[in-house]
Design a protein around this motif. Structure first.
Motif, PDB file in Angstrom:
ATOM      1  N   LYS A   5       5.799 -27.195  -4.896  1.00 43.87           N
ATOM      2  CA  LYS A   5       4.807 -27.076  -3.839  1.00 43.87           C
ATOM      3  C   LYS A   5       5.283 -26.024  -2.843  1.00 43.87           C
ATOM      4  N   THR A   6       4.408 -25.129  -2.451  1.00 46.74           N
ATOM      5  CA  THR A   6       4.757 -24.200  -1.378  1.00 46.74           C
ATOM      6  C   THR A   6       3.772 -24.420  -0.240  1.00 46.74           C
ATOM      7  N   VAL A   7       4.292 -24.292   0.973  1.00 48.57           N
ATOM      8  CA  VAL A   7       3.455 -24.468   2.154  1.00 48.57           C
ATOM      9  C   VAL A   7       3.554 -23.213   3.018  1.00 48.57           C
ATOM     10  N   ASP A   8       2.452 -22.508   3.150  1.00 50.48           N
ATOM     11  CA  ASP A   8       2.377 -21.318   4.010  1.00 50.48           C
ATOM     12  C   ASP A   8       3.515 -20.335   3.771  1.00 50.48           C
ATOM     13  N   LEU A   9       3.865 -20.127   2.527  1.00 47.32           N
ATOM     14  CA  LEU A   9       4.978 -19.239   2.212  1.00 47.32           C
ATOM     15  C   LEU A   9       4.629 -17.801   2.599  1.00 47.32           C
ATOM     16  N   THR A  10       5.519 -17.184   3.379  1.00 47.39           N
ATOM     17  CA  THR A  10       5.277 -15.825   3.859  1.00 47.39           C
ATOM     18  C   THR A  10       6.545 -15.004   3.708  1.00 47.39           C
ATOM     19  N   LYS A  11       6.396 -13.799   3.155  1.00 48.28           N
ATOM     20  CA  LYS A  11       7.529 -12.892   3.053  1.00 48.28           C
ATOM     21  C   LYS A  11       7.080 -11.493   3.438  1.00 48.28           C
ATOM     22  N   ARG A  12       7.825 -10.909   4.389  1.00 50.93           N
ATOM     23  CA  ARG A  12       7.489  -9.560   4.835  1.00 50.93           C
ATOM     24  C   ARG A  12       8.604  -8.603   4.442  1.00 50.93           C
ATOM     25  N   PHE A  13       8.226  -7.365   4.130  1.00 52.21           N
ATOM     26  CA  PHE A  13       9.199  -6.290   3.992  1.00 52.21           C
ATOM     27  C   PHE A  13       8.830  -5.257   5.040  1.00 52.21           C
ATOM     28  N   GLY A  14       9.512  -5.282   6.165  1.00 48.90           N
ATOM     29  CA  GLY A  14       9.141  -4.397   7.266  1.00 48.90           C
ATOM     30  C   GLY A  14       7.743  -4.735   7.733  1.00 48.90           C
ATOM     31  N   GLU A  15       6.844  -3.751   7.658  1.00 42.39           N
ATOM     32  CA  GLU A  15       5.485  -3.948   8.129  1.00 42.39           C
ATOM     33  C   GLU A  15       4.610  -4.633   7.081  1.00 42.39           C
ATOM     34  N   THR A  44       7.112 -11.107  -5.760  1.00 41.91           N
ATOM     35  CA  THR A  44       7.850 -11.570  -4.577  1.00 41.91           C
ATOM     36  C   THR A  44       7.751 -13.087  -4.438  1.00 41.91           C
ATOM     37  N   PHE A  45       6.564 -13.625  -4.707  1.00 49.45           N
ATOM     38  CA  PHE A  45       6.393 -15.076  -4.659  1.00 49.45           C
ATOM     39  C   PHE A  45       7.332 -15.741  -5.664  1.00 49.45           C
ATOM     40  N   LEU A  46       7.356 -15.199  -6.875  1.00 52.72           N
ATOM     41  CA  LEU A  46       8.218 -15.761  -7.927  1.00 52.72           C
ATOM     42  C   LEU A  46       9.688 -15.703  -7.510  1.00 52.72           C
ATOM     43  N   ARG A  47      10.072 -14.585  -6.896  1.00 53.32           N
ATOM     44  CA  ARG A  47      11.466 -14.419  -6.480  1.00 53.32           C
ATOM     45  C   ARG A  47      11.827 -15.390  -5.352  1.00 53.32           C
ATOM     46  N   CYS A  48      10.853 -15.736  -4.536  1.00 52.03           N
ATOM     47  CA  CYS A  48      11.090 -16.763  -3.507  1.00 52.03           C
ATOM     48  C   CYS A  48      11.351 -18.113  -4.175  1.00 52.03           C
ATOM     49  N   ILE A  49      10.575 -18.424  -5.215  1.00 53.26           N
ATOM     50  CA  ILE A  49      10.766 -19.685  -5.933  1.00 53.26           C
ATOM     51  C   ILE A  49      12.159 -19.713  -6.571  1.00 53.26           C
ATOM     52  N   ALA A  50      12.598 -18.554  -7.088  1.00 56.33           N
ATOM     53  CA  ALA A  50      13.911 -18.477  -7.744  1.00 56.33           C
ATOM     54  C   ALA A  50      15.051 -18.489  -6.732  1.00 56.33           C
ATOM     55  N   GLY A  51      14.725 -18.217  -5.465  1.00 56.40           N
ATOM     56  CA  GLY A  51      15.772 -18.140  -4.447  1.00 56.40           C
ATOM     57  C   GLY A  51      16.345 -16.747  -4.308  1.00 56.40           C
ATOM     58  N   LEU A  52      15.734 -15.766  -4.970  1.00 55.79           N
ATOM     59  CA  LEU A  52      16.240 -14.398  -4.894  1.00 55.79           C
ATOM     60  C   LEU A  52      15.749 -13.698  -3.630  1.00 55.79           C
ATOM     61  N   THR A  68      13.908 -24.487   0.157  1.00 55.77           N
ATOM     62  CA  THR A  68      13.651 -23.156   0.706  1.00 55.77           C
ATOM     63  C   THR A  68      14.932 -22.340   0.899  1.00 55.77           C
ATOM     64  N   GLU A  69      16.005 -23.026   1.371  1.00 53.68           N
ATOM     65  CA  GLU A  69      17.239 -22.277   1.653  1.00 53.68           C
ATOM     66  C   GLU A  69      18.341 -22.493   0.616  1.00 53.68           C
ATOM     67  N   VAL A  70      18.017 -23.194  -0.456  1.00 54.86           N
ATOM     68  CA  VAL A  70      19.025 -23.417  -1.505  1.00 54.86           C
ATOM     69  C   VAL A  70      19.286 -22.089  -2.228  1.00 54.86           C
ATOM     70  N   PRO A  71      20.577 -21.694  -2.373  1.00 55.14           N
ATOM     71  CA  PRO A  71      20.853 -20.412  -3.050  1.00 55.14           C
ATOM     72  C   PRO A  71      20.435 -20.465  -4.526  1.00 55.14           C
ATOM     73  N   PRO A  72      20.169 -19.289  -5.109  1.00 54.14           N
ATOM     74  CA  PRO A  72      19.594 -19.259  -6.464  1.00 54.14           C
ATOM     75  C   PRO A  72      20.420 -20.026  -7.496  1.00 54.14           C
ATOM     76  N   THR A  77      16.867 -22.954 -12.020  1.00 51.60           N
ATOM     77  CA  THR A  77      15.689 -22.293 -12.568  1.00 51.60           C
ATOM     78  C   THR A  77      16.148 -21.366 -13.689  1.00 51.60           C
ATOM     79  N   GLY A  78      15.367 -21.283 -14.741  1.00 50.45           N
ATOM     80  CA  GLY A  78      15.656 -20.314 -15.790  1.00 50.45           C
ATOM     81  C   GLY A  78      14.705 -19.156 -15.597  1.00 50.45           C
ATOM     82  N   MET A  79      15.263 -17.932 -15.561  1.00 52.57           N
ATOM     83  CA  MET A  79      14.390 -16.801 -15.251  1.00 52.57           C
ATOM     84  C   MET A  79      14.421 -15.780 -16.387  1.00 52.57           C
ATOM     85  N   VAL A  80      13.262 -15.247 -16.723  1.00 50.20           N
ATOM     86  CA  VAL A  80      13.170 -14.201 -17.736  1.00 50.20           C
ATOM     87  C   VAL A  80      12.534 -12.976 -17.090  1.00 50.20           C
ATOM     88  N   PHE A  81      13.249 -11.843 -17.164  1.00 46.79           N
ATOM     89  CA  PHE A  81      12.789 -10.630 -16.508  1.00 46.79           C
ATOM     90  C   PHE A  81      12.099  -9.689 -17.497  1.00 46.79           C
TER      91      PHE A  81
END
Lengths: 355, 226
Positions: A5-15, A44-52, A68-72, A77-81
């Protein structure tokens, strides 16, 4: 297996606001896809879920636990790039076994689990190969085995198939889907390929500029697009601009357009329109017909191009400045320059708020 | 003949050994500091991290004699005074002046090592230190070796600090001081013995630079010169 579950997840890169107050709930064992054009914030959303990436605002929960603050490396999580990201200094076995070694499993247990994973991705016998001795498809299978062998809570895929050729992509698509259902691991999948998203997902979210435009099953987003962006992004449509005249019999409305007065229904249940409102009508290619029933909308179309697609004809044409795309049975005879009459039932003409 | 003369001169031999020890010690420092700096610049998104990059590259632009006299005058009379032991200042000077070679080679290696390789290691459960030692380090080992070789050989041939510090303390003087000393204060052999030493250094440099280039090949644009 977890519920995310995500609640109001927001990530900015500069502007730039890459992810803009995204709230989503992904069920136990669900195959959930984030679909959108490049730069829409899905990765970016996916990377937030992964903790990256650490979100600027909002929370992420795995089964109610705030991660939210747990390191990756503690998120499980198993991630495939997209680029496979196999470690070039390790062979196939060691690539897959690495996560198990970290967990301190005994050697024979590691061997058993790696063999299990290799069998699952159909790569048995390639344990000793190094990554550069493998084809792209094989590398992607190793990456997949490496992600599932640790039995993660969540599987994360970042455009995993976009570097493969078309045929292999279709095969892998079916296989990913089969594997995910077999293992029952909650999965988030990111892609810009709408056909891929439609064929692989239980549900999908369509993203634009960091925002979620619609969440639903493939059928829901196709048949009931919530807005013009979704109608345009998913599948193909003929779009006609118009002005609402009024409701004739719920839920059918009359709309004035450049091709005449048309009858249409709201694309999304529960949305109402008032007379004078600007709308866009959307008609899927397969909903046009050469045979008109009483009450159908009809329009005269000049044929510009006819493509034979095996099971049907795809006809491109124009009607009073409106570009029309229609699918017709393959046995009808239509040629370039013909003027044909196309009909569409009011319930197949979807009314969307103008932008 | 002249080589024999050099190796029978106990002071020359001691200076060669000094050079090797000090350069090796400085190289060890440069590798530790250089790899750390390159890692930070390449992997960490810290504001102002570019300054660190500048800081470790800048020494190339500073004349060696400025570094040498600066260090010499600053530490003269302190416990690190070159009159007590030449080692600390020589090692410090080599490290500061020759670290760019290590940093550049390692940095190129890191830039060619995709960051998703780190990320995927974290995702399967490896902590950041563990990822560094087990995933990244093996992949940039050749860059470290090549960069270290360049830094080592350029430390061996360092002149400015060598002469300044060596003159203050002959016991800890490096071979570059010995060459200078033989040339201007030598009693025997004239220019031939320092030439022999110089020739040895040149061959060594040639071998190391070619070796480093072969190792790096397409892995980096090696920084040669200075």
């Amino acid at each position: 297996m977890v519920r995310i579950k995500t609640v109001d997840l927001t990530k900015r890169f500069g502007e730039v606001v890459a992810v803009d107050r995204v709230s989503l709930e992904i069920e136990h064992g669900e195959f959930f896809t984030l679909l959108g054009p490049s730069g829409c914030g899905k990765t970016t959303f996916l990377r937030c879920i992964a903790g990256l990436e650490l979100p600027d605002e909002g929370r992420i929960y795995f089964d109610g636990e705030d991660v939210t603050e747990v390191p990756p490396h503690r998120r499980d999580t198993g991630m495939v790039f997209q680029n496979y990201a196999l470690w070039p200094h390790m062979n196939v076995f060691d690539n897959i076994a690495y996560g198990l070694k970290i967990r301190g499993l005994p050697k024979n247990e590691i061997k058993k689990r790696v063999e299990w994973a290799l069998e699952l991705v159909k790569l048995k016998g390639l344990e000793k190969r190094t990554p550069h001795q493998l084809s792209g498809g094989q590398q992607q299978r190793v990456a997949l085995a490496r992600a599932i062998v640790i039995n993660p809570k969540v599987l994360l895929f970042d455009e995993p198939l976009s570097n493969l050729d078309a045929k292999l992509r279709l095969e892998m698509r079916a296989e990913l889907r089969r594997l995910q259902k077999e293992l029952g691991i909650t999965t988030i999948y990111v892609t810009h390929d709408q056909e891929e998203a439609m064929s692989i997902s239980d549900r999908l979210a369509i993203m634009k500029d960091g925002k979620i435009m619609q969440v639903g099953t493939p059928r829901e987003v196709y048949d009931r697009p919530a807005n013009f962006f979704v109608a345009d992004f998913i599948g193909q449509s003929t779009f006609i601009e118009g002005t609402v005249v009024g409701e004739v019999s719920s839920p059918v409305y009359e709309v004035d357009t450049s091709v005449g007065r048309m009858r249409a229904v709201p694309s999304f249940p529960g949305v109402s329109f008032s007379p004078g409102e600007r709308v866009i009508l959307a008609i899927r290619p397969e909903n046009f017909s050469l045979e008109c029933l009483g009450g159908d909308n009809s329009m005269k179309v000049v044929v510009h191009h006819v493509a034979f697609l095996g099971k049907h004809l795809r006809v491109h044409g124009e009607s009073d400045g409106v570009k029309v795309i229609a699918e017709l049975p393959k046995d009808v005879s239509v040629s370039v320059g013909d003027v044909i009459t196309l009909c569409a039932s009011p319930k197949e003409v979807l009314m969307i708020k103008g932008e | 003949m002249n080589f024999q003369a050099v190796f029978s001169d106990s002071e020359a031999v001691r200076c060669i050994v000094n050079s090797v020890i000090f350069s090796a010690a400085a190289t060890a420092l440069m590798v530790i500091l250089g790899v750390s700096a390159a890692y930070l610049v390449s992997r960490k998104n810290i504001p102002g991290i570019g300054l660190l990059d500048l800081l470790v590259t800048l020494p190339i632009a500073i004349p060696g004699i400025a570094v040498a006299t600066g260090l010499f005058l600053t530490y003269l009379g302190t416990p690190l005074s070159p009159t007590i032991s030449g080692a600390p200042l020589l090692i410090a000077s080599y490290t500061v002046r020759k670290i760019p070679f290590t940093v550049r080679a390692v940095f190129s290696g890191l830039e060619q090592t995709d960051k998703t390789l780190d990320e995927v290691a974290w995702s399967v459960g490896a902590s950041k230190p563990r990822t560094f030692f087990e995933i990244i380090l093996p992949l940039i080992a050749l860059n470290i070796l090549a960069g270290g070789m360049l830094s080592f050989i350029y430390s061996m041939s360092e002149v400015s600090t060598g002469i300044v510090v060596g003159d203050a303390n002959h016991r800890d003087a490096p071979m570059t001081w010995k060459m200078y000393d033989m040339l201007f204060h030598g009693l025997t052999g004239g220019t031939f013995q320092p030439a022999a030493l110089g020739f040895m250094l040149m061959v060594l440099q040639f071998v190391f630079i070619v070796g480093a280039n072969l190792l790096l090949r397409k892995r980096a644009t090696p920084l040669i010169g200075v």
